[in-house]
Design an enzyme around this catalytic site. Structure first.
Site, mmCIF file in Angstrom:
data_model
loop_
_atom_site.group_PDB
_atom_site.id
_atom_site.type_symbol
_atom_site.label_atom_id
_atom_site.label_comp_id
_atom_site.label_asym_id
_atom_site.label_seq_id
_atom_site.Cartn_x
_atom_site.Cartn_y
_atom_site.Cartn_z
ATOM 1 N N THR A 1 18.254 -57.514 -23.173
ATOM 2 C CA THR A 1 19.611 -57.329 -22.647
ATOM 3 C C THR A 1 19.545 -56.741 -21.241
ATOM 4 O OG1 THR A 1 20.433 -56.930 -24.857
ATOM 5 C CG2 THR A 1 21.731 -56.001 -23.071
ATOM 6 N N ASP B 1 25.321 -55.418 -29.813
ATOM 7 C CA ASP B 1 25.900 -54.117 -29.438
ATOM 8 C C ASP B 1 26.512 -54.139 -28.034
ATOM 9 O OD1 ASP B 1 23.005 -54.335 -28.611
ATOM 10 O OD2 ASP B 1 23.651 -52.624 -27.406
ATOM 11 N N ARG C 1 26.242 -63.765 -35.294
ATOM 12 C CA ARG C 1 25.902 -62.334 -35.272
ATOM 13 C C ARG C 1 26.372 -61.720 -33.942
ATOM 14 N NH1 ARG C 1 22.190 -59.463 -31.601
ATOM 15 N NH2 ARG C 1 21.562 -57.556 -32.645
ATOM 16 N N VAL C 2 26.912 -60.508 -33.996
ATOM 17 C CA VAL C 2 27.460 -59.855 -32.801
ATOM 18 C C VAL C 2 26.514 -58.759 -32.323
ATOM 19 C CG1 VAL C 2 29.399 -58.484 -31.903
ATOM 20 C CG2 VAL C 2 29.837 -60.399 -33.462
ATOM 21 N N THR D 1 20.026 -51.257 -24.200
ATOM 22 C CA THR D 1 19.276 -52.463 -24.510
ATOM 23 C C THR D 1 18.443 -52.163 -25.742
ATOM 24 O OG1 THR D 1 17.608 -53.986 -23.670
ATOM 25 C CG2 THR D 1 17.441 -51.728 -22.921
ATOM 26 N N GLY E 1 20.371 -54.452 -31.416
ATOM 27 C CA GLY E 1 21.807 -54.185 -31.474
ATOM 28 C C GLY E 1 22.252 -53.418 -32.694
HETATM 29 N N1 GLY Z 1 20.949 -55.546 -27.486
HETATM 30 C C1 GLY Z 1 21.194 -56.911 -27.673
HETATM 31 C C2 GLY Z 1 21.244 -57.353 -29.040
HETATM 32 O O1 GLY Z 1 20.656 -56.771 -29.943
HETATM 33 O O2 GLY Z 1 21.888 -58.325 -29.285
#
Ligand code: GLY
Length: 290
Positions: free
Chosen positions: A158, A189, A186-187, A207, A210
């Site tokens: 990220t 963070d 899937r979402v 990063t 998530g």
């Molecule tokens: N930090 C990005 C994710 O896990 O989607």
């Protein structure tokens, strides 16, 4: 409002789980350039929110980073992108979740700061992109497609930026293609206040994995700690210790209203840039090793 505050910028391009940076040289060169270009914008008087969006947009445009063009793919081979922007002074958060056929979800998140409905799913983000005439283009690259076909699980990456501008205002922006190979829909963070948060005292971008970032509510809790009077560096060290104790894989960058900044990670490494003592560029991959 502090007049003529020293502008401060920190950018990050992913916590890496195994300590390797694919094409570390190219990544370092890109991070150096993006850091310098965005620092110039800030020095020229750009608002913190404009600067963090500029930095993240530049990383989204570079296919080596896991955001925008070159995002990782979900289990069905599609790229679904998420991004958030928070203007700490206005106390406004905007985000898009799992939008497709776009290179710059962060620009959509920025648009949302001025609207009543400020977090949109893919359906809403699609309509917003058309309304804003944001170019519709596929962010899937041959490299990501090959990794998906081979079921390679590239490490997380990220991207994000935090800034304090010359007026002392703070902002954070974060953008991601997600974890790679995850369940469809899937979402991440990154489009939540766990992964991206700013108020008038601090700004944070995360990063890493998530789920583990959401479970620790990293960015929002860090801001709350700073708001309760804990110095930024102490708050960041405490968060890192807590994350390590719970085996949560996360990296974060943060800046406060005094211009103090910090970069922490519990993974092997994190790609980032900030300005160290005497204007020296600091970060990883090492800006001084080339
Ligand atoms: N930090 C990005 C994710 O896990 O989607």
């Amino acid at each position: 409002v502090t007049l003529s505050a020293r502008p401060v910028l920190v950018i990050q391009a992913g916590a890496t789980l195994d300590g390797t940076a694919p094409a570390a040289g190219a990544q370092a060169t890109a991070l150096d350039r993006i850091f310098r270009d965005t620092s110039e914008l800030l020095a020229g008087g750009a608002a913190a929110v404009a600067a963090v969006v500029a930095a993240v947009t530049a990383m989204e445009a570079d296919p080596q980073f896991n955001a925008g063009l070159g995002s990782k793919l979900q289990a069905d081979g599609a790229a679904r992108l998420s991004a958030a922007v928070m203007d700490g002074t206005a106390g406004r958060f905007g985000a898009v979740v799992n939008v497709q056929r776009i290179h710059h979800p962060t620009r959509l998140a920025l648009q949302l700061l001025a609207r009543e409905d400020r977090v949109l799913d893919a359906t809403g983000a699609d309509r917003l992109a058309d309304e804003c005439r944001e170019p519709r283009q596929d962010p899937v690259t041959p490299t990501r497609l090959a990794q998906w076909r081979e079921r390679a699980r590239p490490t997380t990456g990220t991207v994000g930026a935090v800034a304090r501008d010359v007026a002392g205002r703070l902002a954070a922006a974060t953008s991601t293609g997600g974890r790679g190979g995850e369940t469809v829909g899937r979402v991440s963070d990154s489009c939540t206040v766990a992964g991206n948060y700013a108020d008038n005292l601090s700004a944070i971008s995360c990063t890493g994995v998530g789920e583990e970032i959401v479970e620790a509510a990293v960015a929002a809790r860090l801001a709350a700690w700073v708001g309760a009077g804990i110095p930024l560096r102490t708050a960041c060290q405490r968060m890192e210790q807590e994350l390590r104790a719970r085996h949560r894989r996360c990296g974060f960058i943060a800046v406060d209203s005094a211009g103090t900044w910090a970069a922490h990670w519990t993974t092997a490494v994190m790609a980032y840039r900030g300005e160290g003592p005497e204007g020296r560029l600091v970060g990883w991959p090492d800006p001084l090793s080339r």
